[in-house]
Design an enzyme around this catalytic site. Structure first.
Site, PDB file in Angstrom:
ATOM      1  N   THR A 131       0.893  -1.144   0.000  1.00 16.15           N
ATOM      2  CA  THR A 131       0.000   0.000   0.000  1.00 16.15           C
ATOM      3  C   THR A 131       0.926   1.188   0.000  1.00 16.15           C
ATOM      4  O   THR A 131       2.142   1.002   0.027  1.00 16.15           O
ATOM      5  CB  THR A 131      -0.900  -0.100   1.254  1.00 16.15           C
ATOM      6  N   GLU A 155      -8.433  -6.670  -3.272  1.00 16.42           N
ATOM      7  CA  GLU A 155      -9.036  -6.091  -2.077  1.00 16.42           C
ATOM      8  C   GLU A 155     -10.219  -6.936  -1.570  1.00 16.42           C
ATOM      9  O   GLU A 155     -10.648  -6.772  -0.419  1.00 16.42           O
ATOM     10  CB  GLU A 155      -9.498  -4.679  -2.424  1.00 16.42           C
ATOM     11  N   SER A 181      -8.094  -0.773   6.863  1.00 13.44           N
ATOM     12  CA  SER A 181      -7.398  -0.249   8.050  1.00 13.44           C
ATOM     13  C   SER A 181      -6.644   1.033   7.723  1.00 13.44           C
ATOM     14  O   SER A 181      -5.895   1.538   8.566  1.00 13.44           O
ATOM     15  CB  SER A 181      -6.388  -1.282   8.570  1.00 13.44           C
ATOM     16  N   GLY A 210      -1.200  -2.862   6.121  1.00 17.41           N
ATOM     17  CA  GLY A 210      -2.342  -3.733   6.407  1.00 17.41           C
ATOM     18  C   GLY A 210      -2.926  -3.442   7.771  1.00 17.41           C
ATOM     19  O   GLY A 210      -3.064  -2.281   8.169  1.00 17.41           O
TER      20      GLY A 210
END
Ligand code: DON
Length: 558
Positions: A367, A406, A439, A459
């Protein structure tokens, strides 16, 4: 020629250090890739504002860090406008396709089919990032997408040298990428990772970005790109339809707000769990004097607060468009006091003693975050994702777009752990058109003297990393310190404190074990925090990138 000259001047103007006395036209940008940070300044120098810069940085990261985020993914952009204090969160989270259903990753015996929600087309949800870029440009930017996407298009066409970090992440995912010919053609050389520092060019992705720049939303969610995405996904066993793409909408939501020891916090709201879990944990901690506690007690208290807040995440949080979330209760100070009443200073509480409603089942990075602030205090915090490293590893033919995985952030089966070991129940069950619980925790902080922007990938660990960064801000430290804080984490289940070696001394490890905690060391690859700060009175801008990554934080005049 003139353009080249202005770029050279711009680079001279940028301070190489991480602090600068701001005058008009100054900003701080911290992102996970040096060229993405440069893209932000390039667009500011063209007359763009911080929101234009955010579009440019997001698009550049989609090219430069395909392992972390991209047009095939989604994310959250938190915006603050200084002149009127307006704040909003752009929810560009992916949505489940309309043909999705709650048991889609289970076999006939109702066991989770390993990897089905992680690798390949069925793991991909409908992307939100392209729609979010168009939305931000149209509603908050000053420049056309042709200008803000230009650096990304250039990076995709002319390419960039791949780094050690990229190569490591690619190598870990190479086997799966190699099962999809269109992914292998872009990212691998004869089925193998390419050489270090070789140039990655992404011609199809450049064209997809050009269609987005020219036609806005329609350049991705209908027409040529949409046709290619849908046919490619369907041929690979996925369930996307043109209707799914046409129906995708970003949503502007009220951010979650809270206060901790006088620090005003603005963070992500559902469909992310970030803001609620962060503030609930801080509310629990606000009943203790952390500064006067010894380190062992401090770490025990933080762990116990995280345990309780992540427990509520698993029970109550999901897409607020589909379920009712008791936000007021979860953020209520008396509720936090109730949670404190079960917290013992001398003893860990086993997670299974918290509500037994969801029992964990046996088990079945990447990410990106960037932070921008200008000298006036206008700011953007953005955390973007394709979920696992290189997402689903599936590139839709002829688009250069690597699709997310996802769908794994949903609960495939109540109590079954997802890729981050998180468990949940019906609140986060798969439903058509629903956003999966995230998150991601892009966050603004403000106290009497300073304004800060921070966030990180990682994560389920994102929220605890932001919490530790915030506690360091509360001590009066600056961004260079927050991004380097040694990290430890607890997420209710699995019932274990994960920690970087430097986060706990031997005495603390022994002390925590003695009061009942389980502990597990993890390698120092924990997150990639990007943070900026403006000191109000002196107008000093500062910025820092996590040394665990390869990002670049720059403060500069433009
Ligand atoms: O939305 C989430 O919570 C995850 N998909 C984020 C994944 C992530 O941060 C991976 N980073 N290493």
């Amino acid at each position: 020629m003139f353009k080249k000259l202005s770029v050279i001047l711009l680079l001279i103007a940028i301070s190489s250090g991480s602090r600068l006395y701001a005058d008009s036209h100054s900003a701080a940008i911290a992102s996970a890739h040096p060229l993405a940070t440069a893209a932000g300044f390039e667009v500011l120098a063209k007359g763009g504002n911080v929101y234009d810069a955010a579009v440019a940085v997001s698009a550049a990261l989609a090219v430069l860090e395909p392992n972390g985020s991209g047009l095939g993914g989604g994310g959250y952009w938190l915006l603050h406008r200084q002149k009127d204090g307006f704040e909003t969160m752009i929810d560009g989270r992916e949505k489940a396709p309309l043909a999705a259903h709650k048991d889609m990753f289970l076999d006939k015996d109702r066991h989770v089919i390993a990897k089905l929600s992680i690798d390949g087309a069925l793991a991909a949800a409908i992307p939100g990032l392209p729609a979010a870029l168009v939305h931000i440009a149209e509603h908050y930017g000053q420049l056309p997408l042709a200008e803000t996407l230009a650096p990304a298009i250039r990076y995709a066409k002319t390419g960039f040298a791949i780094s050690e970090r990229y190569l490591k992440l690619l190598t870990a995912r190479a086997e799966v990428l190699n099962t999809y010919p269109d992914s292998a053609a872009i990212f691998l050389t004869k089925g193998q990772p390419p050489e270090l520092y070789s140039i990655l060019r992404q011609a199809d992705l450049a064209q997809t970005l050009e269609r987005l720049a020219e036609s806005g939303r329609d350049g991705f969610y209908s027409g040529v790109t949409a046709d290619k995405l849908v046919s490619s996904v369907q041929q690979a066993g996925g369930i996307w339809t043109k209707e799914d793409l046409a129906a995708y909408q970003v949503i502007e939501r009220e951010p979650i707000k809270g206060v901790f020891h006088g620090i005003k916090i603005t963070s992500s709201s559902p469909s992310s769990s970030g803001g609620i879990v962060l503030i609930e944990a801080l509310n629990i901690l606000s009943g203790y004097d952390l500064e006067d506690s010894d380190e062992l007690t401090r770490k025990h208290l933080i762990t116990e607060a995280l345990r309780r807040a992540y427990h509520d995440r698993s029970l109550y949080l999901g897409d607020a468009d589909f379920i009712n979330i008791p936000v007021n209760r979860l953020l209520n100070e008396d509720y936090a006091a109730g949670l404190r009443s079960s917290l013992r200073i001398d003893k860990a509480m086993p997670s299974e003693l918290l509500s037994g409603e969801i029992k964990p089942q046996p088990e079945g990075a990447n990410t990106t975050h960037f932070s921008i602030i200008d000298e006036q205090g206008n700011r953007v915090a953005a955390t973007l994702s394709v979920n696992m490293s290189f997402g689903s590893a599936f590139v839709a033919k002829g688009t250069g777009v690597l699709l997310n995985d996802e769908m794994d952030d949903f609960v495939s089966l109540p109590g079954a752990m997802n890729g981050y070991g998180l468990i949940g129940g019906s609140a986060n069950a798969i439903q058509p058109g629903k956003r999966m619980l995230s998150s991601m925790t892009p966050t603004f902080l403000e106290d009497e003297n300073r304004v800060a922007v921070l966030g990180t990938p990682g994560g389920s660990r994102i929220i605890s990393m932001v919490l530790l960064g915030l506690l360091d801000f509360a001590k009066g430290n600056g961004p260079e310190s927050w991004v380097q804080v040694p990290r430890f984490h607890h997420q209710f289940m699995p019932d274990v404190i994960e920690y970087e070696q430097s986060a706990l001394s031997d005495a603390e490890i022994n002390g925590l074990a003695a009061i009942g905690h389980q502990l597990k060391p993890v390698p120092n690859i924990y997150g990639d925090m990007q943070a900026v700060q403006l000191t109000k009175a002196t107008k000093v801008l500062s910025a820092a990138s996590d040394k665990r990554g390869e990002g670049r934080a720059i403060v500069g005049h433009y």
